[in-house]
Enzyme design. Structure first.
Site, PDB file in Angstrom:
ATOM      1  N   GLY A 165      71.021  12.057  27.408  1.00 15.33           N
ATOM      2  CA  GLY A 165      71.551  11.937  28.761  1.00 15.33           C
ATOM      3  C   GLY A 165      70.574  11.365  29.767  1.00 15.33           C
ATOM      4  N   GLU A 200      78.528  -0.083  30.942  1.00 15.39           N
ATOM      5  CA  GLU A 200      79.741   0.089  30.161  1.00 15.39           C
ATOM      6  C   GLU A 200      80.854   0.641  31.048  1.00 15.39           C
ATOM      7  OE1 GLU A 200      78.932   2.690  26.900  1.00 15.39           O
ATOM      8  OE2 GLU A 200      78.193   1.079  25.610  1.00 15.39           O
ATOM      9  N   ILE A 203      84.676   5.840  30.393  1.00 16.21           N
ATOM     10  CA  ILE A 203      85.928   6.327  29.797  1.00 16.21           C
ATOM     11  C   ILE A 203      86.247   7.699  30.385  1.00 16.21           C
ATOM     12  CG2 ILE A 203      87.154   6.811  27.658  1.00 16.21           C
ATOM     13  CD1 ILE A 203      86.171   3.920  27.930  1.00 16.21           C
ATOM     14  N   ARG A 292      69.286  10.185  11.692  1.00 17.31           N
ATOM     15  CA  ARG A 292      68.567  11.406  11.332  1.00 17.31           C
ATOM     16  C   ARG A 292      69.565  12.523  11.084  1.00 17.31           C
ATOM     17  NH1 ARG A 292      69.750  14.019  15.969  1.00 17.31           N
ATOM     18  NH2 ARG A 292      69.661  12.866  17.929  1.00 17.31           N
TER      19      ARG A 292
END
Length: 451
Positions: A165, A200, A203, A292
């Site tokens: 974040g 971006e 959403i 990972r």
């Protein structure tokens, strides 16, 4: 198979890897800072090497010190766990140069997926759906505003080297663009030493749904179904579950194919996670790939009844992948138990654990390095345990989790147990009606404060 495995990590995940390695007949080496000398991963490893003072930059993030520990113990493989150096391509490359196997993908794969712009471009070429956005990094606010206007507000600014974040800001109208741009770049520069930003489409009301994938060294990739990680605070996951209550058979088929395609396009080796945003109309978009093992991997382990750490080690040793895509037949939920005060903005609460009792019973699992008398250090991530419950249905799983949380006793510090107790009784969560913005409206009931 490897003879001696050094775990370049600490706490719960280090102990988790040690257990599997021992079951496979592999000797283990723990590394630790002076703050972690009393941690259980140090106690249960076959060997342990102190690599420095509490600061992670002088211990767990110090490649020279970890490689020195590899050399003096004659380890022939390194498991990076999650966090720290787990997605550091330079560290993986150093292991290659030293002739030590890095338990994970190649340095080239880590680089390809570690930079979000490169990862997005790779997915576009592979035909995996991506969120509409800028074509690479955005140089300045003038161009940024134009792109945002073309995409349509709201948009989200993201650090290309981001994670957890950090370096992310939502912009809902043009007047706020410059301030949020400056904030995102400043945080990105401080966190990653890289202030590159891309844009971006934001959403609205998305679900965060990820697919676990496994790939061998011969080009085969499969998925092990999905996990729903939508309950988050500041982009940090609080609980995870599998399967997602939002999932349908048709959507799982489409997303599973996309996740496998993402792995196949880079010939992915090892265990990894392909993360998607899914809107309320069940349109899904590639977000990122984690190269990972994840914190939440036990959720998948419970619904497929298989050890993912063992799978990681086997793939690294060159074994061929057997099996096919998996569809879960039971339900599992994981609650992250952090040393934080949920009634005080989730403020960290390090200190001495005076009492520690873990829940037991069928379908209840606790992964932890904590015990009564252990001091939670203030230098690292605040997670001290993971409580995982498994049942045949989601309803039964939530009921089991309520009981297990009531049995979990941790005294001496504040923890997130009261938050999870309240969450398991929240009508929206119980009904499966939630998204990544759930915590914006969640109110923590005072009746759980001292429980």
């Amino acid at each position: 198979m490897f003879k001696k495995l050094l775990i370049a990590n600490r706490g719960e995940i280090a102990l988790r890897v040690i257990r599997t390695a021992k079951e496979m007949g592999i000797k283990t080496v723990a590394v630790y800072s002076t703050a972690d000398r009393d941690s259980l991963h140090v106690r249960f490893a076959d060997e342990a090497v102190c690599i420095g003072p509490p600061s992670s930059t002088e211990s767990y993030l110090s490649v020279p010190k970890i490689m020195a520990a590899v050399e003096i113990t004659n380890a022939d493989a390194v498991h990076p766990g999650y966090g720290f150096l787990s997605e550091n391509a330079d560290f993986a490359e150093m292991c290659v140069e030293y002739g030590v196997k890095f338990i994970g993908p190649t340095p080239q794969m880590i680089r390809k997926m570690g930079d979000k712009i490169t990862a997005k471009d790779t997915m576009i070429k592979a035909g995996v759906p991506v969120v509409p956005g800028s074509d690479g990094l955005v140089k300045d606010t003038k161009l940024g505003k134009k792109i945002a206007g073309d995409i349509g507000y709201p948009v989200i600014l993201k650090a290309t080297a981001g994670g957890g974040g950090k370096g992310m800001r939502e912009v809902w109208k043009e007047e706020d663009f410059e301030d949020q741009w400056d904030n995102a770049r400043t945080e990105a520069r401080a966190s990653f030493g890289n202030d590159g930003i891309y844009i971006e489409k934001f959403i609205e009301e998305p679900r965060h749904i990820e697919f676990q994938i496994v790939g061998d060294q011969y080009g085969k990739v499969i998925h092990l179904s999905e996990r729903d990680c939508s309950i988050q605070r500041r982009h940090q996951k609080l609980i995870e579950e599998s399967p997602s209550p939002f999932m349908t058979k048709a959507l799982r088929t489409k997303m599973g194919k996309a996740a496998v395609l993402a792995g196949e396009c880079i010939k992915y080796e090892g265990v990894g996670t392909v993360e998607f945003l899914v809107d309320k109309h069940k349109n899904f978009y590639f977000m990122e790939m984690n190269t990972r093992i994840q914190v939440e991997h036990p959720v998948t382990e419970e619904v497929i009844d298989h050890d993912l750490i063992k799978e990681q080690i086997k793939m690294a040793a060159g074994e061929k992948l057997s099996g096919k895509n998996y569809i879960p037949s039971s339900h599992a939920i994981e609650c992250r138990i952090n040393a934080e005060d949920p009634y005080n903005g989730f403020r960290p609460s390090p200190g001495l654990v005076s009492s520690f009792h873990t829940p037991k019973g069928h379908g209840v699992r606790v992964d932890t390095h904590t015990y009564a008398g252990y001091t939670v250090p203030p230098y690292y991530d605040s997670m001290i345990a993971k409580l995982i419950c498994k049942a045949q249905t989601r309803e039964e799983c939530i009921t089991k989790m309520k009981r297990a949380l009531d049995e979990f006793i941790i005294e001496g510090i504040k923890t997130t147990v009261p938050f999870h107790k309240a969450l398991m009784r929240d009508e929206s969560f119980v009904s499966g009606d939630f998204h990544t913005g759930f915590m914006n409206d969640f109110e923590l009931d005072e009746k759980y404060k001292n429980k």
